[in-house]
Design a protein around this motif. Structure first.
Motif, mmCIF file in Angstrom:
data_model
loop_
_atom_site.group_PDB
_atom_site.id
_atom_site.type_symbol
_atom_site.label_atom_id
_atom_site.label_comp_id
_atom_site.label_asym_id
_atom_site.label_seq_id
_atom_site.Cartn_x
_atom_site.Cartn_y
_atom_site.Cartn_z
ATOM 1 N N SER A 32 -10.134 0.543 5.786
ATOM 2 C CA SER A 32 -8.924 -0.190 5.414
ATOM 3 C C SER A 32 -9.142 -1.693 5.509
ATOM 4 O O SER A 32 -8.662 -2.455 4.665
ATOM 5 C CB SER A 32 -7.753 0.214 6.304
ATOM 6 N N GLN A 39 -2.854 -0.248 0.783
ATOM 7 C CA GLN A 39 -2.395 0.651 1.836
ATOM 8 C C GLN A 39 -3.003 2.013 1.559
ATOM 9 O O GLN A 39 -2.659 2.662 0.568
ATOM 10 C CB GLN A 39 -0.878 0.738 1.846
ATOM 11 N N SER A 48 -2.107 6.163 -2.216
ATOM 12 C CA SER A 48 -2.426 4.805 -1.779
ATOM 13 C C SER A 48 -1.720 3.801 -2.682
ATOM 14 O O SER A 48 -1.443 4.067 -3.851
ATOM 15 C CB SER A 48 -3.932 4.568 -1.817
#
Length: 91
Positions: A32, A39, A48
């Motif tokens: 990440s 996200q 996502s």
């Protein structure tokens, strides 16, 4: 996870993961961090979300932060899962 491997001279071969659950959690956090503006939903990439400014350019390089390093860590993860008999988890 990655820092000690790089500082240790990036030795090839088997890289055992003593605590797979902790590794997976750390891996998703690291992955990440390589993708600011996105996200990530582990296990459900279709959910996502990406900001308009998101770009994969940060991974388009060689060296200690490129996509090759991501692939190396996925090999470690896969080896750990298979060695524990979790083939179904990895598929």
């Amino acid at each position: 996870m990655i820092g000690p491997w790089i500082r240790g001279g990036r030795k090839t071969g088997h890289n055992p993961i003593p605590d797979l659950e902790a590794f997976v959690e750390e891996w998703w956090g690291w992955w990440s961090s390589l993708q600011p503006g996105r996200q990530i939903k582990p296990g459900k990439p279709e959910d996502s979300v990406m900001d308009e400014e998101f770009s994969w350019d940060g991974l388009d390089r060689t060296g200690s932060c490129g996509i090759v390093l991501v692939m190396v860590t996925l090999v470690w993860w896969g080896e750990a899962v298979w060695s524990k008999g979790g083939e179904a988890e990895w598929k």
